[in-house]
Design a protein around this motif. Structure first.
Motif, PDB file in Angstrom:
ATOM      1  N   ALA A 125       0.833  -1.204   0.000  1.00  0.00           N
ATOM      2  CA  ALA A 125       0.000   0.000   0.000  1.00  0.00           C
ATOM      3  C   ALA A 125       0.869   1.257   0.000  1.00  0.00           C
ATOM      4  O   ALA A 125       0.524   2.263  -0.625  1.00  0.00           O
ATOM      5  N   TRP A 126       1.998   1.216   0.700  1.00  0.00           N
ATOM      6  CA  TRP A 126       2.880   2.384   0.769  1.00  0.00           C
ATOM      7  C   TRP A 126       3.537   2.661  -0.582  1.00  0.00           C
ATOM      8  O   TRP A 126       3.587   3.799  -1.038  1.00  0.00           O
ATOM      9  N   PHE A 127       4.069   1.615  -1.217  1.00  0.00           N
ATOM     10  CA  PHE A 127       4.817   1.810  -2.458  1.00  0.00           C
ATOM     11  C   PHE A 127       3.932   1.786  -3.703  1.00  0.00           C
ATOM     12  O   PHE A 127       4.299   2.348  -4.727  1.00  0.00           O
ATOM     13  N   GLY A 128       2.770   1.119  -3.633  1.00  0.00           N
ATOM     14  CA  GLY A 128       1.863   1.079  -4.761  1.00  0.00           C
ATOM     15  C   GLY A 128       2.183  -0.029  -5.752  1.00  0.00           C
ATOM     16  O   GLY A 128       3.265  -0.624  -5.728  1.00  0.00           O
ATOM     17  N   SER A 129       1.245  -0.304  -6.625  1.00  0.00           N
ATOM     18  CA  SER A 129       1.393  -1.397  -7.587  1.00  0.00           C
ATOM     19  C   SER A 129       2.517  -1.129  -8.575  1.00  0.00           C
ATOM     20  O   SER A 129       3.138  -2.059  -9.098  1.00  0.00           O
ATOM     21  N   GLU A 130       2.807   0.166  -8.817  1.00  0.00           N
ATOM     22  CA  GLU A 130       3.837   0.491  -9.800  1.00  0.00           C
ATOM     23  C   GLU A 130       5.243   0.128  -9.306  1.00  0.00           C
ATOM     24  O   GLU A 130       6.201   0.155 -10.092  1.00  0.00           O
ATOM     25  N   ALA A 131       5.370  -0.217  -8.028  1.00  0.00           N
ATOM     26  CA  ALA A 131       6.690  -0.559  -7.488  1.00  0.00           C
ATOM     27  C   ALA A 131       7.165  -1.922  -7.966  1.00  0.00           C
ATOM     28  O   ALA A 131       8.339  -2.251  -7.811  1.00  0.00           O
ATOM     29  N   GLY A 132       6.261  -2.717  -8.528  1.00  0.00           N
ATOM     30  CA  GLY A 132       6.653  -4.039  -9.000  1.00  0.00           C
ATOM     31  C   GLY A 132       6.733  -5.049  -7.873  1.00  0.00           C
ATOM     32  O   GLY A 132       6.267  -4.810  -6.759  1.00  0.00           O
ATOM     33  N   PRO A 133       7.354  -6.204  -8.108  1.00  0.00           N
ATOM     34  CA  PRO A 133       7.438  -7.250  -7.081  1.00  0.00           C
ATOM     35  C   PRO A 133       8.220  -6.767  -5.860  1.00  0.00           C
ATOM     36  O   PRO A 133       9.254  -6.098  -5.999  1.00  0.00           O
ATOM     37  N   ARG A 150       3.730 -10.133  -5.871  1.00  0.00           N
ATOM     38  CA  ARG A 150       3.606  -9.198  -6.985  1.00  0.00           C
ATOM     39  C   ARG A 150       2.334  -8.371  -6.906  1.00  0.00           C
ATOM     40  O   ARG A 150       2.242  -7.320  -7.518  1.00  0.00           O
ATOM     41  N   GLY A 151       1.341  -8.867  -6.179  1.00  0.00           N
ATOM     42  CA  GLY A 151       0.072  -8.157  -6.087  1.00  0.00           C
ATOM     43  C   GLY A 151      -0.184  -7.612  -4.699  1.00  0.00           C
ATOM     44  O   GLY A 151       0.735  -7.344  -3.930  1.00  0.00           O
TER      45      GLY A 151
END
Length: 317
Positions: A125-133, A150-151
């Motif tokens: 949640a902190w880094f977001g989905s765009e942060a990747g695995p 990854r999710g």
């Protein structure tokens, strides 16, 4: 403030009991109630692993104070979480029974693997989905939690008894002159345990972004003084930790507390935490990027989600 839309977590750990309450309709995890009582349960554990009476009294008093704050703010949905200092104490059930009888709040336990999954959720949640695995490392007092995925949810989660307080006690590092042999033995043991837990996943996980969700890793990152370019985040490299281990070992705990990032309550276990961090970075590669959110925030996120929240409540002991 309306209690119906507010959820809280009371996290009772070795050094504090902290109540965080958030509004389900408000900004993500922006606390509307934030109350903290300091504890020093490490001083109250006897040689058998039992929490002595003065430690139990301190827990009861801290939980009672948090319960009063919650009532004043009309927060009725409070999840009491007791971490490893209480969960692993020999008299854990006695402690829970007394807290429940005297404060009305039931302290619940999550397994180390469940805590690992929640730390992962907080980091995601902190880094977001765009942060990747992400590969998430959390060095606590009693245990180390490892999780990766990854999710939104972790695909891999492990818990090892390699926490900073636990390894300080086991390897007798709570002296002013810790043995170099003990430091080497702890390092070798920690690497072996982490490799055994991670197994064939090591090559894959080394391709993930490594995130540190614990105060141990954050304090080491402050000590190392590296900031990521263009952000407020801090990085921790294995060479940083290797440089600081002999320097920490050469200082008594009172002097370590004078260093940037190291608090007085955590100074005694900071050396063991650094050795365990070195072992983790040796296995996972790195560098580690620190994250200010951890298990508590992951639990709040889960409780705010109706379906996941019910599952977490049903899984807690």
């Amino acid at each position: 403030m309306s209690g119906s839309g507010t959820v809280g977590v009371l996290d009772v750990g070795c050094f504090s009991a902290r109540l965080r309450c958030v509004d389900r309709a408000g900004a993500a995890l922006e606390p509307v109630v934030n109350h903290k009582t300091r504890l020093r349960l490490d001083r109250s554990l006897d040689a058998t692993g039992r929490l002595r009476d003065e430690g139990v009294d301190a827990v009861v008093s801290a939980v009672r104070s948090a319960a009063e704050v919650a009532r004043r703010n009309e927060v009725t949905d409070v999840f009491g979480l007791a971490t490893s200092s209480i969960r692993d104490a020999r008299n854990a059930e006695e402690i829970r029974s007394r807290v429940r009888d005297e404060t009305g709040i039931g302290l619940r336990f999550l397994s180390g693997v469940q805590e690992a999954g929640l730390s992962y959720r907080a980091a995601r949640a902190w880094f977001g989905s765009e942060a990747g695995p992400l590969a998430v490392l959390d060095i606590g007092g009693g245990t180390v939690e490892l999780a990766a995925g990854r999710g939104m949810h972790a695909e891999f989660a492990r818990s090892l008894r390699l926490g900073a307080r636990e390894t300080t006690r086991r390897w007798r590092l709570d002296t002013d002159r810790p043995s170099g042999h003990a430091l080497d033995a702890l390092r070798d043991d920690a690497v072996e345990r982490v490799l055994a837990a991670v197994g064939d996943e090591v090559p894959r996980l080394r391709e993930f972004r490594t995130v540190g969700c614990s105060k141990v890793l954050r304090q080491l990152a402050v000590l190392a003084g590296r900031r990521r370019k263009g952000t407020k985040s801090r990085e921790l490299h294995v060479e940083d930790v290797r440089e600081w281990i002999p320097r920490l070992a050469a200082l008594p705990p009172a002097r370590r507390a004078e260093l940037p990032g190291i608090s007085r309550p955590r100074a005694r276990q900071s050396l063991a935490g650094a050795v365990v961090a070195e072992a983790l970075l040796t296995v996972f590669g790195g560098p580690v990027v620190t994250c200010p959110w951890s298990t508590t925030q992951g639990l709040l996120l889960a409780l705010m989600d109706e379906g996941t929240g019910e599952w977490v409540r049903s899984q807690a002991a």
